[in-house]
Write an enzyme that holds these catalytic residues in place. Structure first.
Site, PDB file in Angstrom:
ATOM      1  N   ALA A   1       0.815  -1.215   0.000  1.00  0.00           N
ATOM      2  CA  ALA A   1       0.000   0.000   0.000  1.00  0.00           C
ATOM      3  C   ALA A   1       0.847   1.262   0.000  1.00  0.00           C
ATOM      4  CB  ALA A   1      -0.916   0.009   1.235  1.00  0.00           C
ATOM      5  N   CYS A   2       1.957   1.260   0.744  1.00  0.00           N
ATOM      6  CA  CYS A   2       2.672   2.514   0.930  1.00  0.00           C
ATOM      7  C   CYS A   2       4.066   2.515   0.339  1.00  0.00           C
ATOM      8  CB  CYS A   2       2.774   2.869   2.415  1.00  0.00           C
ATOM      9  SG  CYS A   2       3.887   1.779   3.335  1.00  0.00           S
ATOM     10  N   GLY A   3       4.514   1.413  -0.267  1.00  0.00           N
ATOM     11  CA  GLY A   3       5.858   1.401  -0.824  1.00  0.00           C
ATOM     12  C   GLY A   3       6.895   1.290   0.277  1.00  0.00           C
TER      13      GLY A   3
END
Length: 279
Positions: free
Chosen positions: A120-122
């Site tokens: 989701a956020c890298g």
């Protein structure tokens, strides 16, 4: 050896439609952890990332992640393989990839931020723009020019290349296109950053970097991480179906990238690098 996980998982569900209910089968996008390990010629071995991903193109994902983070270039990699260590449980063997390097493992105390990534956020705690300038140069102006009609055709072309999405409706996609809108490659994943890493890894392992004459199209929004990976791969144009973040725009403007957002139908916003669009 355990069975290798695939990109989709079939389950049984209860479907409600009005007052009626029925049992049926459904396909889900598979989400499994992937542990990325580095092994150096001197025997040093370290885990540098754990990410949730959709199985498939795992070696490309590993190579693309390492390239995008400045940890290893194509020439640094001797081999990539699934891990067969005896201490690894059988069910985890297709979820662990070892990259054998021709060079020493990078300075790992500086890599703490790489140890856990999320679909989701890298990569958590990504480098600042100032740190990015230490290892990435601005993208040259180059010869790539794009007509608006080429841009307008990219979302549909990417959607048609999403085979797993058609089954599950639950995956992000990234595609590489030439200046004429022809698709070079596309990858899918539960994580949009992973999809980009798979594309960059594909290009790296094939010796095709930098991608100076290509356009990256992503199915979601344009984040800083996606722009960072594009910059490292030399991709001059990034297009997204949704909005960019403020830091993504700042990176694009600071490093000479073209950034297009809200690309839907025959409309879009150009946030940076409009000189590459023929109007």
């Amino acid at each position: 050896m355990s069975e290798r996980p695939g990109p989709t998982t079939r389950i049984r569900i209860t479907e409600l439609a009005g007052p009626a209910a029925r049992e049926r089968r459904d396909d889900l996008a598979t989400e499994e952890p992937l542990e990325l390990r580095l092994a150096a010629p001197d025997g040093t071995r370290r885990t540098v990332a754990i990410t949730m991903r959709t199985p498939g193109h795992d070696f490309e994902l590993a190579a693309g992640f390492l390239h995008g983070e400045g940890l290893a270039r194509h020439g640094d990699i001797a081999s990539i393989a699934y891990c067969t260590d005896e201490d690894l449980p059988p069910e985890a063997r297709y979820n662990t990839v070892t990259v054998r390097l021709r060079v020493p493992v990078p300075d790992l105390p500086a890599l703490d931020r790489h140890f856990l990534t999320s679909s989701a956020c890298g990569v958590c705690g990504s480098a600042s723009l100032d740190a990015l300038r230490d290892r990435c140069a601005s993208v040259p102006r180059g010869s790539l020019l794009l007509a608006p009609e080429v841009l307008y055709g990219l979302p549909d072309a990417l959607r048609k290349a999403q085979g797993v999405f058609g089954k599950t409706g639950g995956l992000h996609a990234a595609g590489l296109f030439g200046g004429d809108g022809a698709l070079a490659a596309a990858r899918e994943d539960v994580g949009r950053h992973n999809a980009v890493d798979k594309l960059v890894g594909w290009a790296s392992l094939a010796g095709r970097l930098p991608l100076a004459e290509h356009v990256l199209m992503v199915s979601g929004r344009a984040s800083y991480e996606i722009m960072q990976k594009s910059l490292a791969a030399g991709i001059p144009v990034v297009c997204a179906v949704s909005a960019p973040s403020s830091l993504a725009v700042e990176l694009a403007r600071g490093f000479g990238l073209t950034l297009v957002g809200f690309l839907r139908g025959e409309r879009c916003n150009v946030y940076a690098g409009a000189e590459r669009i023929i109007t």
